[in-house]
Scaffold this motif. Structure first.
Motif, PDB file in Angstrom:
ATOM      1  N   UNK A   1      27.125  40.946  36.823  1.00  0.00           N
ATOM      2  CA  UNK A   1      26.294  40.348  35.774  1.00  0.00           C
ATOM      3  C   UNK A   1      26.075  41.344  34.636  1.00  0.00           C
ATOM      4  N   UNK A   2      25.840  42.594  34.991  1.00  0.00           N
ATOM      5  CA  UNK A   2      25.652  43.624  33.970  1.00  0.00           C
ATOM      6  C   UNK A   2      26.943  43.840  33.189  1.00  0.00           C
ATOM      7  N   UNK A   3      28.068  43.890  33.884  1.00  0.00           N
ATOM      8  CA  UNK A   3      29.371  44.111  33.264  1.00  0.00           C
ATOM      9  C   UNK A   3      29.666  43.056  32.198  1.00  0.00           C
ATOM     10  N   UNK A   4      29.509  41.787  32.554  1.00  0.00           N
ATOM     11  CA  UNK A   4      29.807  40.728  31.596  1.00  0.00           C
ATOM     12  C   UNK A   4      28.779  40.682  30.472  1.00  0.00           C
ATOM     13  N   UNK A   5      27.506  40.845  30.800  1.00  0.00           N
ATOM     14  CA  UNK A   5      26.469  40.792  29.767  1.00  0.00           C
ATOM     15  C   UNK A   5      26.634  41.914  28.748  1.00  0.00           C
ATOM     16  N   UNK A   6      27.081  43.081  29.185  1.00  0.00           N
ATOM     17  CA  UNK A   6      27.316  44.191  28.267  1.00  0.00           C
ATOM     18  C   UNK A   6      28.302  43.806  27.162  1.00  0.00           C
ATOM     19  N   UNK A   7      29.201  42.887  27.461  1.00  0.00           N
ATOM     20  CA  UNK A   7      30.291  42.530  26.542  1.00  0.00           C
ATOM     21  C   UNK A   7      30.064  41.185  25.849  1.00  0.00           C
ATOM     22  N   UNK A   8      28.821  40.703  25.883  1.00  0.00           N
ATOM     23  CA  UNK A   8      28.506  39.373  25.352  1.00  0.00           C
ATOM     24  C   UNK A   8      28.757  39.254  23.852  1.00  0.00           C
ATOM     25  N   UNK A   9      28.735  40.369  23.122  1.00  0.00           N
ATOM     26  CA  UNK A   9      28.964  40.280  21.678  1.00  0.00           C
ATOM     27  C   UNK A   9      30.393  39.845  21.356  1.00  0.00           C
ATOM     28  N   UNK A  10      31.283  39.861  22.333  1.00  0.00           N
ATOM     29  CA  UNK A  10      32.635  39.350  22.125  1.00  0.00           C
ATOM     30  C   UNK A  10      32.643  37.827  21.997  1.00  0.00           C
ATOM     31  N   UNK A  11      31.514  37.195  22.280  1.00  0.00           N
ATOM     32  CA  UNK A  11      31.382  35.754  22.072  1.00  0.00           C
ATOM     33  C   UNK A  11      31.892  34.955  23.243  1.00  0.00           C
ATOM     34  N   UNK A  12      33.188  34.708  23.282  1.00  0.00           N
ATOM     35  CA  UNK A  12      33.806  33.976  24.379  1.00  0.00           C
ATOM     36  C   UNK A  12      34.314  34.972  25.412  1.00  0.00           C
ATOM     37  N   UNK A  13      33.715  34.942  26.598  1.00  0.00           N
ATOM     38  CA  UNK A  13      34.151  35.804  27.694  1.00  0.00           C
ATOM     39  C   UNK A  13      34.916  34.959  28.695  1.00  0.00           C
ATOM     40  N   UNK A  14      36.187  35.292  28.928  1.00  0.00           N
ATOM     41  CA  UNK A  14      36.982  34.615  29.949  1.00  0.00           C
ATOM     42  C   UNK A  14      36.984  35.518  31.165  1.00  0.00           C
ATOM     43  N   UNK A  15      36.504  35.006  32.273  1.00  0.00           N
ATOM     44  CA  UNK A  15      36.288  35.846  33.443  1.00  0.00           C
ATOM     45  C   UNK A  15      37.601  36.268  34.098  1.00  0.00           C
ATOM     46  N   UNK A  16      37.473  37.214  34.985  1.00  0.00           N
ATOM     47  CA  UNK A  16      38.583  37.587  35.862  1.00  0.00           C
ATOM     48  C   UNK A  16      39.049  36.374  36.661  1.00  0.00           C
ATOM     49  N   UNK A  17      40.288  36.414  37.135  1.00  0.00           N
ATOM     50  CA  UNK A  17      40.818  35.326  37.940  1.00  0.00           C
ATOM     51  C   UNK A  17      39.956  35.074  39.168  1.00  0.00           C
TER      52      UNK A  17
END
Length: 363
Positions: free
Chosen positions: A40-56
């Protein structure tokens, strides 16, 4: 890079720029496939990228290929992804969970049931993969029956429903990079003689059935689809008919009005132009190994709407801010890409943290 900062849309989502976070396997889930505590921290850190496509993310036990990859088919998985979605949304981003069935790109040592991998045909990819017992040859897979193919379509549908239940904004169907859907495309990986093999229409059938099932479950505006035309990953050879398969597939997916197509571009610019012409909605194009200064080239040329970023996003949680300021970037640490703890995962510094360190050291 002016065009990079223009707003755009994906389905019903409004994005403030043209960057996105590409899907990247990180192998940090719990043994049961629940996303780990740091995810959750990993993805939230990168939220400014807008659209986050998760790992497979596997839609079933049979769908797992690698060690400690996440799933999205149990209540615990949903709970884990809910934490991620909540934090991403709180930080201003959107989350699409990539549904990835690995097919033959698997090993019994890596899956919860330790069964033989499954595939369109009983043909090994001829490559090795990392397992709990080191790097091993991938075994010959078991050919899926027609009934099992229908069950697998249903697995994708249920996984899409679970992703939305977890709070994700949508899903990306992984039809690329040598995994199950791509294995149906390959002339050297699909020797079936039924309605799922042989002709272009038959080899594309499974992918279209998956897309239709997902769209029916969660809506077209929440559904993306990833392709990798011409990329020989996982031992796949699409053969002479490879480009023609995509010329057939893209209009079929366009008929479904999917939110986007995500192209892992292998270098066939003529085919990319044809895909752009045939695809009416948002197009994501990721050119492997492109230098950062070329990130906007396809957007400038009208060949893409969004440029997904992989390892640069992994190493720079504030990549958007750094690019806008033309600031130096952190270098990705490849030794920490897969598995492990916070190192190389959530500990990459932002510009603010780096500045504080310099001040504390009197620099």
């Amino acid at each position: 890079m002016t065009n990079l900062w223009r707003s755009t849309t994906v389905g019903s989502l409004k994005l403030s720029h043209r960057l996105a976070m590409a899907p990247m396997t990180r192998s940090r889930a719990l043994p049961d496939g629940t996303p780990g505590n740091l995810s959750a921290e990993y993805y939230a850190q990168r939220a400014s990228l807008g659209l986050l496509i998760s790992e497979g993310t596997q839609p079933s036990d049979d769908g797992q290929g690698y060690l400690t990859t996440p799933g999205i088919y149990t209540n615990k998985h949903v709970e884990g992804w809910q934490k991620i979605a909540d934090k991403v949304h709180a930080a201003g981003g959107y989350l699409f969970i990539q549904l990835m069935h690995a097919g033959r790109m698997s090993h019994p040592n890596n899956t919860p049931h330790h069964r033989q991998p499954v595939a369109p045909s009983a043909i090994a990819p001829g490559v090795q993969m990392f397992t709990a017992n080191g790097k091993l040859d991938i075994p010959v897979p078991r050919e899926l029956s027609r009934a099992e193919i229908k069950e697998t379509v249903e697995d994708f549908r249920k996984a899409a429903a679970a992703a939305i239940k977890a709070g994700a904004d949508g899903v990306e169907i992984h039809g690329a990079n040598g995994y199950l859907i791509h294995q149906f495309f390959g002339e050297n990986s699909n020797f079936r003689t039924d309605e799922y093999g042989g002709s272009i229409e038959n080899r594309a059938r499974f992918s279209i059935e998956v897309a239709k099932a997902v769209v029916k479950e969660i809506g077209a505006d929440r559904t993306g689809f990833r392709i990798s035309p011409g990329l020989p990953i996982g031992g796949i050879d699409e053969g002479r008919s490879g480009s023609d398969l995509y010329r057939y597939l893209i209009p079929k997916l366009a008929d479904l009005n999917l939110a986007y197509i995500h192209v892992a571009h292998g270098g066939n610019d003529e085919l990319l132009r044809e895909i752009r012409s045939a695809w009416p909605n948002t197009l994501l194009v990721n050119r492997a190994g492109r230098p950062l200064e070329d990130i906007v080239v396809d957007i400038d040329a009208g060949l893409a709407d969004i440029a997904p970023v992989g390892s640069w996003a992994l190493a720079n949680p504030d990549l958007v801010e750094r690019l806008k300021l033309d600031a130096p970037l952190n270098e990705p640490d490849r030794a920490t890409f897969y598995g492990g703890d916070s190192r190389g995962y959530t500990d990459y510094p932002t510009m603010d943290k780096q500045q504080k360190v310099k001040i504390s050291h009197g620099k």
